[in-house]
Structures are given as structure tokens and as C-alpha cells.
Design an enzyme around this catalytic site. Structure first.
Site: not given
Length: 462
Positions: A166, A171, A237, A239, A271, A278, A282, A291, A388
Site C-alpha cells: 500500500y 492513493h 487497482e 499496480e 488487483d 471490503q 476489513y 480482495k 495501487t
């Protein structure tokens, strides 16, 4: 030693004088990156796969059902499995090991960076326009060069562990402002360590696979109990992912300066995320079903050596991280990234985001050093993703939740449709490349089309 283009001039100027000599040597030591090299195979200037790239892959054809290992140049796949059978790697570290007689890259990756470097050098020699060895050997060319349209790329690696970081400050700040307000968008630990979670490697697929809308629990009404149903806030996302080559032992730490020796190469990574699932699940432990239903990777694994000319300095880190995360080497990359969206009503895809990887706050060296600071074992085929990528403006956001600001400001498409999140039938395509002096080093693309949820009702009870 001569600096060959303006990009490299800016690159060298961005570092302090004490490091210029070291970086000069690294930048020019890899002969296969010479922009003057040409192949006897015609490669378009805007191709992702010139002779300076030569990424690795695993593929099948109508005749090759078990999977062969290959490398890509232009619109052709070079069959390394057959080249090895013909004895063309006798002068490398993989000689006699049948490394390319496997259906995954894992055994090759385990040989380490020097073996990869020698193989890439051998491929570059075979493909150069002045070398007659393959150029003038018609029967060999017929056996080992396959048009890319006849090839079906498959997942190139037997993926073991998967960790998603992350690491984009932009982001993390955007999501923090949405969920926690503008006063404290970043959590207190974010500027001190690369935040991450361990994901599910079994759900990673190669580009081209459809993405089924996941089912799960959500809580659309804060005053009512949660409900079961199809995800209504499906997201992407963009990446980049790194594959581990050389392993580390249980209890061993990988120093930040040694991290590049453990990375085999990089892929483009999507992703996929179920934001409503989520957001309900989470806390307090982190991402789970929101995810782990699907992530997509590009089939071409680009080596760090091929990306070497495009290394740049990352953003200044304040406060200064702890000593095990500090390093002076330049390990961000000047990689252009693009996200395209095409609905079922559109005749062609629309670019909805254009951004660059070089602004990432935590680089992969720091990620790997942090990942192993507790002695976590790394194995060939392990994958860790950057998290991301996003930039400073709305057009540089790497996810729908940012582009539509949580759904409050839907994105308008060229068809006249609006999107807060992804709908069934939407096709997402991501592309990435580094722009060199007359050539590109690219990742190809990673695509996926959203298909309806498998079961819109309640799951069967036992």
C-alpha cells in the site's frame, strides 16, 4: 562514459555527486540495453518488446499443450524450451540443467540474477541483425520462432506467497480523506513502514481471463443488519508486481541494498477489489473476501536488467525511516501507466487514467527489506505487488473509487454512460511502458472483462 539521452541526463542529475559514479556504472554496464542494437526481426518503434527487453513467459499452442518457456520480441515468441534442446545455452550457468524443460519459470528463477543475465545476453546475441546463427538458419527459425497470434500465454509462475503493499502516498491519502476525513488521511504508521497484507495466490490469473463479480456480505444501510448478495462496488487497482527469484532462509533478513538480487522481474498487476465487501469486513484484521477473489497479471515477466536505464529517484521520505529501510540507490522507475475502460455499448476503449510509477513513496527494495525483517522466508515464485499507483490529479488515479470519488462523482464515458464502479460487461485494460531513446521497454497489457455473479441468491445450506 557518455550519457546517451536527455532522460539519462536528468536521471543522473537527480542524485547527489557522491553517487554519480556508482549509478553511471550500473546504468551502462548491461550491454544488452544498448539502444543501438537492432534485431533481424522487424520490431515497430512503439512495440513494447524490442531486443532491449526480451521478457520471459510460458505459453501453449495447438501443438504445444504442456507449456513451453519463451521470450518475446516484437510480434514473435522465441521458444527457449526448443533452443535448450538444440544446445544453445551450453555456455551459460543453466547448461545441462534442463531449466527450460519445465512448464513454469520457477526453476529458472531459482538460479538467480546472474543466470538470468547470461540467458538474456545469449538471446540478445542470437537475435541481433549482424549475427547469422539464427538469422540465416531457416529450419531453426521455423522451429523456435512462433507468431504471437498463434500463442496462448499461460500463468508464467507457480506462485507461492502473495503480498500486496500500500505504497502510493497519493492513493493512501485519497482513500484516507474519503473514509477518515481530510484532517488525518494517513494512519500514524504509514510514513514509517511499507504497509501490506498477505493475499491469496490461488486466485491470481493471467491476462485475458474473465473476472466474475464476487458474492459476499455487505452493509449498505448502517441502521440495518448486513445483507448477502453480489458486489455492487467492483473496482480495479493498477499496480506492478515483483517476482522473487533467489530465495532466503527462514529467519534470514534481506538487507535493503541486497533486495534487487532477489527479484527476478516485474509484471503489470490488476488487483480487482470489491469495495462494499471490503469496507464491511476489513476491520479489525484487514482485506479478505473483498480482495482475494481475483487478481490479474500480464504474461510477460520483464527483468530488472531491462528496466535498468529507467531507474529514477523516488520522492523524499519525511520523517526519515528507520535504518533498515534507508538506502541511497535509486529504485523507483519511470514507467508510464494507462487504464482503459470499454463498456459493452462502446466500440473502442477509453483511457480513463494516465499516470507514472516513479512517484511511489515506498520502493520495492524497502518493501522486501521490511517483508523479511522478521525472518519471513522468501521462495522462488513468491509475488509482492506495489499497491495501487496514483498521482496528484483526478486523471492520475489508479482505481475507480478515486476516479469517481467513492461514487459521488461518476465518471462519464464516451458512450454517454456513467460509471461510479464497474458494471457487468465492462472490460478493463491496463498498459505500461518505459520510453527510451528510440525504443520502449513495455509490459504488454493486462485485461479482464467483468461477468455476472455466479449465484445471486443465498448459498445452499449444508
Amino acid at each position: 562514459m557518455t550519457i546517451k539521452n536527455a532522460h539519462q541526463v536528468d536521471h543522473v542529475r537527480s542524485i547527489n555527486q557522491a553517487n554519480i559514479l556508482e549509478h553511471h556504472v550500473n546504468l551502462h554496464a548491461i550491454a544488452e540495453n544498448n539502444p543501438a542494437f537492432k534485431s533481424f526481426i522487424d520490431v515497430a518503434p512503439d512495440s513494447d518488446f524490442p531486443i532491449q527487453n526480451l521478457p520471459f513467459c510460458v505459453f501453449k499452442t495447438g501443438e504445444i499443450m504442456g507449456g513451453h518457456i519463451g521470450s518475446r520480441i516484437g510480434q514473435w515468441i522465441l521458444d527457449l524450451t526448443r533452443l535448450e534442446q538444440e544446445g544453445y545455452f551450453q555456455d551459460t550457468r543453466v547448461s545441462g540443467k534442463n531449466i527450460f524443460q519445465h512448464a513454469t519459470l520457477n526453476p529458472f528463477m531459482a538460479e538467480g540474477k546472474e543466470a538470468c543475465r547470461e540467458v538474456r545476453a545469449r538471446l540478445s546475441q542470437l537475435l541481433r541483425d549482424e549475427n547469422p546463427q539464427l538469422r540465416d538458419h531457416a529450419s531453426l527459425r521455423k522451429r523456435v520462432l512462433i507468431p504471437v497470434e498463434q500463442v496462448h500465454p499461460v500463468l508464467p509462475v507457480d506462485i507461492g506467497g502473495f503480498t500486496d503493499f500500500y505504497s502510493s502516498k497519493e492513493h493512501a491519502t485519497n482513500l484516507g480523506r474519503m473514509f477518515r476525513g481530510k484532517d488525518q488521511p494517513l494512519m500514524p504508521n504509514w510514513l514509517h513502514l511499507p504497509v501490506a497484507y498477505d493475499g491469496r495466490s490461488s486466485s491470481i490469473v493471467v491476462s485475458g481471463n474473465d473476472v466474475r463479480r464476487p458474492m459476499g456480505q455487505t452493509k449498505p444501510d448502517a441502521e440495518k443488519p448486513p445483507v448477502y448478495g453480489a458486489c455492487k462496488k467492483l473496482d480495479f487497482e493498477i499496480e506492478l508486481g515483483c517476482f522473487i527469484g533467489a530465495s532466503s532462509a527462514q529467519g534470514e533478513q534481506i538487507p535493503v541494498g541486497a533486495a534487487p538480487d532477489h527479484v527476478f522481474g516485474m509484471v503489470l498487476f490488476n488487483d480487482w477489489s470489491a469495495r462494499d465487501i471490503q469496507s464491511w469486513e476489513y476491520q479489525p484484521l484487514g482485506p479478505f473476501l473483498g480482495k482475494n477473489f481475483c487478481s490479474s497479471i500480464s504474461p510477460w515477466v520483464v527483468t530488472l536488467d531491462a528496466l535498468e536505464p529507467f531507474r529514477v529517484a523516488g520522492p523524499a521520505q519525511e520523517p526519515q525511516p528507520l535504518p533498515y529501510l534507508q538506502h541511497e540507490r535509486l529504485w523507483n522507475y519511470d514507467i508510464n501507466l494507462f487504464v482503459e475502460l470499454q463498456s459493452g455499448a462502446m466500440h473502442q476503449a477509453q483511457v480513463i487514467s494516465a499516470l507514472n510509477f516513479k512517484a511511489m513513496y515506498w520502493d520495492f527494495c524497502q518493501q522486501l527489506a521490511h517483508h523479511t525483517i522478521n525472518g519471513c522466508k522468501m521462495r522462488p515464485g513468491d509475488l509482492f505487488a506495489s499497491g495501487t499507483v496514483s498521482g496528484k490529479t483526478r486523471g492520475e488515479c489508479g482505481s475507480m473509487i478515486e476516479l469517481s470519488w467513492g461514487g459521488a462523482e461518476p465518471l462519464r464515458l464516451s458512450s454517454g454512460e456513467e460509471r461510479a464502479f464497474l458494471e457487468d460487461g465492462d472490460r478493463v485494460t491496463m498498459k505500461a511502458y518505459c520510453q527510451g531513446d528510440g525504443y520502449r521497454i513495455g509490459f504488454g497489457e493486462v485485461t479482464g472483462t467483468v461477468i455476472p455473479a455466479l449465484n445471486a441468491g443465498q448459498p445452499a445450506s449444508v
